[in-house]
Design a protein around this motif. Structure first.
Motif, PDB file in Angstrom:
ATOM      1  N   ASN A 169      12.255   4.995  -0.045  1.00 40.84           N
ATOM      2  CA  ASN A 169      13.176   4.112  -0.139  1.00 40.84           C
ATOM      3  C   ASN A 169      12.077   2.949  -0.417  1.00 40.84           C
ATOM      4  O   ASN A 169      12.426   1.962  -1.282  1.00 40.84           O
ATOM      5  N   ASP A 170      11.035   2.675   0.099  1.00 43.71           N
ATOM      6  CA  ASP A 170       9.851   1.781   0.467  1.00 43.71           C
ATOM      7  C   ASP A 170       9.659   1.173  -1.260  1.00 43.71           C
ATOM      8  O   ASP A 170       9.245   0.045  -1.606  1.00 43.71           O
ATOM      9  N   VAL A 171       9.269   2.395  -1.899  1.00 43.69           N
ATOM     10  CA  VAL A 171       8.830   2.163  -3.365  1.00 43.69           C
ATOM     11  C   VAL A 171       9.772   1.284  -4.044  1.00 43.69           C
ATOM     12  O   VAL A 171       9.511   0.886  -5.187  1.00 43.69           O
ATOM     13  N   GLN A 172      11.169   1.286  -3.921  1.00 47.31           N
ATOM     14  CA  GLN A 172      11.943   0.549  -4.353  1.00 47.31           C
ATOM     15  C   GLN A 172      12.456  -0.844  -3.995  1.00 47.31           C
ATOM     16  O   GLN A 172      12.915  -1.415  -4.342  1.00 47.31           O
ATOM     17  N   MET A 173      11.711  -1.086  -2.792  1.00 48.98           N
ATOM     18  CA  MET A 173      12.188  -2.071  -1.999  1.00 48.98           C
ATOM     19  C   MET A 173      11.099  -3.225  -1.596  1.00 48.98           C
ATOM     20  O   MET A 173      11.481  -4.440  -1.275  1.00 48.98           O
ATOM     21  N   CYS A 174       9.812  -2.801  -1.666  1.00 45.34           N
ATOM     22  CA  CYS A 174       8.747  -3.819  -1.246  1.00 45.34           C
ATOM     23  C   CYS A 174       7.393  -3.245  -2.029  1.00 45.34           C
ATOM     24  O   CYS A 174       7.309  -2.291  -2.655  1.00 45.34           O
ATOM     25  N   THR A 175       6.515  -4.288  -1.883  1.00 42.72           N
ATOM     26  CA  THR A 175       5.127  -4.078  -2.162  1.00 42.72           C
ATOM     27  C   THR A 175       4.488  -3.209  -1.528  1.00 42.72           C
ATOM     28  O   THR A 175       4.673  -2.781  -0.281  1.00 42.72           O
ATOM     29  N   VAL A 176       3.090  -2.836  -1.966  1.00 41.22           N
ATOM     30  CA  VAL A 176       2.338  -2.104  -1.409  1.00 41.22           C
ATOM     31  C   VAL A 176       1.753  -2.796   0.080  1.00 41.22           C
ATOM     32  O   VAL A 176       1.713  -2.002   1.196  1.00 41.22           O
ATOM     33  N   GLU A 177       1.683  -3.987  -0.004  1.00 41.91           N
ATOM     34  CA  GLU A 177       1.079  -4.613   1.081  1.00 41.91           C
ATOM     35  C   GLU A 177       2.053  -4.744   2.136  1.00 41.91           C
ATOM     36  O   GLU A 177       1.793  -4.617   3.272  1.00 41.91           O
ATOM     37  N   GLU A 178       3.368  -5.071   1.795  1.00 48.15           N
ATOM     38  CA  GLU A 178       4.532  -4.871   2.642  1.00 48.15           C
ATOM     39  C   GLU A 178       4.539  -3.472   3.398  1.00 48.15           C
ATOM     40  O   GLU A 178       4.626  -3.578   4.669  1.00 48.15           O
ATOM     41  N   TYR A 179       4.509  -2.576   2.566  1.00 48.52           N
ATOM     42  CA  TYR A 179       4.602  -1.039   3.049  1.00 48.52           C
ATOM     43  C   TYR A 179       3.476  -0.997   4.342  1.00 48.52           C
ATOM     44  O   TYR A 179       3.614  -0.470   5.270  1.00 48.52           O
ATOM     45  N   LYS A 180       2.430  -1.346   3.812  1.00 51.06           N
ATOM     46  CA  LYS A 180       1.003  -1.211   4.566  1.00 51.06           C
ATOM     47  C   LYS A 180       1.118  -1.967   5.994  1.00 51.06           C
ATOM     48  O   LYS A 180       0.873  -1.361   6.977  1.00 51.06           O
ATOM     49  N   SER A 181       1.741  -3.380   5.823  1.00 54.85           N
ATOM     50  CA  SER A 181       2.058  -4.020   6.788  1.00 54.85           C
ATOM     51  C   SER A 181       2.902  -3.614   8.176  1.00 54.85           C
ATOM     52  O   SER A 181       2.855  -3.429   8.990  1.00 54.85           O
ATOM     53  N   ASN A 182       4.142  -2.896   7.296  1.00 56.61           N
ATOM     54  CA  ASN A 182       5.091  -2.210   8.101  1.00 56.61           C
ATOM     55  C   ASN A 182       4.613  -0.989   8.903  1.00 56.61           C
ATOM     56  O   ASN A 182       4.762  -0.711   9.978  1.00 56.61           O
ATOM     57  N   ILE A 183       3.808  -0.353   8.184  1.00 58.08           N
ATOM     58  CA  ILE A 183       2.943   1.038   8.948  1.00 58.08           C
ATOM     59  C   ILE A 183       2.118   0.575   9.722  1.00 58.08           C
ATOM     60  O   ILE A 183       2.253   1.075  11.117  1.00 58.08           O
ATOM     61  N   ASN A 184       1.181  -0.354   9.581  1.00 56.14           N
ATOM     62  CA  ASN A 184       0.389  -0.874  10.657  1.00 56.14           C
ATOM     63  C   ASN A 184       1.356  -1.413  11.827  1.00 56.14           C
ATOM     64  O   ASN A 184       0.667  -1.272  13.178  1.00 56.14           O
ATOM     65  N   GLY A 185       2.125  -2.442  11.565  1.00 58.31           N
ATOM     66  CA  GLY A 185       3.015  -2.774  12.531  1.00 58.31           C
ATOM     67  C   GLY A 185       3.754  -1.541  13.589  1.00 58.31           C
ATOM     68  O   GLY A 185       3.775  -1.699  14.699  1.00 58.31           O
ATOM     69  N   ARG A 186       4.096  -0.817  12.981  1.00 53.93           N
ATOM     70  CA  ARG A 186       4.667   0.550  13.662  1.00 53.93           C
ATOM     71  C   ARG A 186       3.453   1.124  14.442  1.00 53.93           C
ATOM     72  O   ARG A 186       3.757   1.354  15.767  1.00 53.93           O
ATOM     73  N   ILE A 187       2.328   1.364  14.063  1.00 51.73           N
ATOM     74  CA  ILE A 187       1.388   2.087  14.837  1.00 51.73           C
ATOM     75  C   ILE A 187       0.927   1.116  15.970  1.00 51.73           C
ATOM     76  O   ILE A 187       0.644   1.679  17.178  1.00 51.73           O
ATOM     77  N   ASP A 188       0.697  -0.123  15.690  1.00 51.81           N
ATOM     78  CA  ASP A 188       0.435  -1.163  16.738  1.00 51.81           C
ATOM     79  C   ASP A 188       1.300  -1.156  17.889  1.00 51.81           C
ATOM     80  O   ASP A 188       1.075  -1.275  19.076  1.00 51.81           O
ATOM     81  N   TYR A 189       2.553  -1.163  17.604  1.00 53.54           N
ATOM     82  CA  TYR A 189       3.792  -1.030  18.592  1.00 53.54           C
ATOM     83  C   TYR A 189       3.698   0.196  19.486  1.00 53.54           C
ATOM     84  O   TYR A 189       3.522   0.060  20.635  1.00 53.54           O
ATOM     85  N   ILE A 190       3.461   1.317  18.769  1.00 52.28           N
ATOM     86  CA  ILE A 190       3.205   2.601  19.494  1.00 52.28           C
ATOM     87  C   ILE A 190       2.061   2.571  20.330  1.00 52.28           C
ATOM     88  O   ILE A 190       2.294   2.833  21.588  1.00 52.28           O
ATOM     89  N   ASN A 191       0.968   2.079  19.851  1.00 53.65           N
ATOM     90  CA  ASN A 191      -0.135   1.996  20.773  1.00 53.65           C
ATOM     91  C   ASN A 191      -0.004   1.022  21.879  1.00 53.65           C
ATOM     92  O   ASN A 191      -0.725   1.290  22.797  1.00 53.65           O
ATOM     93  N   GLN A 192       0.636   0.168  21.712  1.00 49.85           N
ATOM     94  CA  GLN A 192       0.894  -0.802  22.736  1.00 49.85           C
ATOM     95  C   GLN A 192       1.566  -0.056  23.654  1.00 49.85           C
ATOM     96  O   GLN A 192       1.373  -0.469  24.941  1.00 49.85           O
ATOM     97  N   LYS A 193       2.566   0.578  23.235  1.00 54.69           N
ATOM     98  CA  LYS A 193       3.549   1.114  24.553  1.00 54.69           C
ATOM     99  C   LYS A 193       3.245   2.388  24.999  1.00 54.69           C
ATOM    100  O   LYS A 193       3.301   2.743  26.112  1.00 54.69           O
ATOM    101  N   LEU A 194       2.406   3.234  24.106  1.00 57.55           N
ATOM    102  CA  LEU A 194       2.054   4.512  24.638  1.00 57.55           C
ATOM    103  C   LEU A 194       0.581   4.813  24.006  1.00 57.55           C
ATOM    104  O   LEU A 194       0.127   5.406  22.860  1.00 57.55           O
ATOM    105  N   PRO A 195      -0.557   4.122  24.559  1.00 58.31           N
ATOM    106  CA  PRO A 195      -1.851   4.187  24.366  1.00 58.31           C
ATOM    107  C   PRO A 195      -2.526   5.569  24.074  1.00 58.31           C
ATOM    108  O   PRO A 195      -3.343   5.756  23.280  1.00 58.31           O
TER     109      PRO A 195
END
Length: 396
Positions: free
Chosen positions: A283-309
């Motif tokens: 769905n992302d390929v139809q809704m956002c840019t590559v940079e937005e996609y990359k930012s979202n994935i990085n954001g998910r990883i950052d949050y998971i790392n913060q809560k579950l190192p």
């Protein structure tokens, strides 16, 4: 020339001939045939996790490879290339695996390829049945999807596409000549250590409808009821290691990589997983840019790392969607973004089913319809197996 030299030449010739004959016999003896398998090993009449997750790149038998019977672009019924040069076809069945076609009546094997006979019982689609120039019957969007260039339509009745699929089991003696999915044992070492020691492992999958398993035969409620890639891979891990593997699939159809803390808390953190599989992109390929996609994935990883190192993460590249409808270069750019993320982080691995799909289409002339059960974005059982095998390779 004296008699001794003549005798020597004759003896040498006999020796060479006998050596060549022995080598030839040895080569024939070493060739794998159906006689080297039991009837159970040859059986592909039902969904079997072990057989479906046996890597395509290993062994001498391929179970239930998909072939979509369609004319080529010149509307000629050309032979269908398989992943390997087939030496023996064990069976050709319909998608449900219930109906078997007859060799010599419905198909033959010629030069390692499957040849569908024009007067047999296998129904064949014309190119214009799938890739249509217009929508003369004014079919609703559930059957016809406009091309991205505005000059045609794609037929995407998933049930009909499923019903037309051929499923081929065969024996080969050549080697895999495409890329082999890479292991992530160095990036996912904690998860691998727990699996090897028999310790409890908790796995969470978060993603879109592909991760839900949409268009697998199980979700379609049709035989052979094969699982989506996520459950298929977990079942294979349980068979290989142990049953002490907890699994939660929190994927939601229509979702993308954007998130809120509350959503991640509910879908991931509350399970305290050892491994999170992140699979977004359809769905992302139809809704956002590559940079937005990359930012979202990085954001998910950052949050998971913060809560579950101590939690490790496996990223899955999005497979190529229908190129008539979606630009495949965007999918490739999204995959490249995931590789960039993986290269910059510890405890983050990647598996790349997209790469295998592209190589099979480009190097083995596999029809796109084999991979996507709806001819758009949702993998068939064959596509699901490619993803599952890529996940298992990462965890090998």
């Amino acid at each position: 020339m004296n008699l001794k030299k003549v005798i020597a030449i004759i003896c040498t010739a006999i020796f060479i001939l006998s050596t060549l004959t022995a080598c030839s016999s040895q080569q024939i003896h070493d060739k794998i045939t159906r006689a080297d398998y039991t009837s159970e090993q040859l059986d592909s009449s039902k969904y079997n996790v072990e057989k479906y997750t046996t890597p395509f790149w290993e062994g001498n038998i391929v179970y239930n490879e998909f072939v979509y019977p369609i004319m080529n672009e010149e509307n000629i019924l050309a032979p269908f290339e398989l992943m390997y040069y087939a030496d023996e076809i064990i069976s050709v069945r319909d998608h449900t695996l219930e109906h078997s076609y007859v060799e010599g009546v419905d198909y033959i094997l010629a030069d390692g390829r499957l040849v569908v006979l024009p007067n047999g019982n296998i129904r064949v689609k014309m190119q214009e049945d799938i890739h249509q120039e217009s929508n003369p019957n004014n079919y609703p969007i559930t059957y016809m999807y406009p091309h991205r260039d505005g000059e045609g339509y794609e037929y995407w009745n998933d049930q009909d596409i499923h019903n037309r699929m051929l499923v081929v089991t065969y024996i080969h003696n050549d080697e895999w000549d495409l890329s082999v999915p890479q292991t992530m044992k160095n990036k996912l070492s904690a998860t691998m250590e727990k699996l090897n020691k028999g310790e409890k492992v908790s796995i969470v999958v978060t993603g879109d409808s592909v991760s839900v398993g949409y268009n697998s035969s199980k979700i379609m409620a049709t035989k052979p009821y094969a699982d989506g890639y996520a459950l298929m891979a977990v079942k294979a891990l349980r068979e290989k290691y142990h049953n002490n593997i907890k699994f939660a699939n929190t994927a939601v159809g229509g979702s993308n990589a954007s998130f809120t803390a509350e959503q991640l808390d509910e879908d991931v953190i509350c399970y305290t997983p050892d491994l999170v599989i992140i699979a977004f992109g359809a769905n992302d390929v139809q809704m956002c840019t590559v940079e937005e996609y990359k930012s979202n994935i990085n954001g998910r990883i950052d949050y998971i790392n913060q809560k579950l190192p101590d939690c490790e993460i496996l990223l899955i590249t999005p497979m190529i969607a229908n190129p008539f409808v979606f630009d495949p270069e965007i999918n490739k750019d999204f995959a490249a973004a995931l590789y960039e993320i993986e290269s910059q982080r510890d405890g983050v691995g990647i598996c790349d089913p997209q790469k295998m799909q592209i190589e099979l289409m480009e190097n083995k002339n596999k029809e796109f319809l084999c991979f996507m059960g709806d001819n758009l974005i949702h993998p068939s059982d064959y596509g699901m197996r490619i993803i599952a095998q890529s996940v298992l390779a990462a965890l090998s």
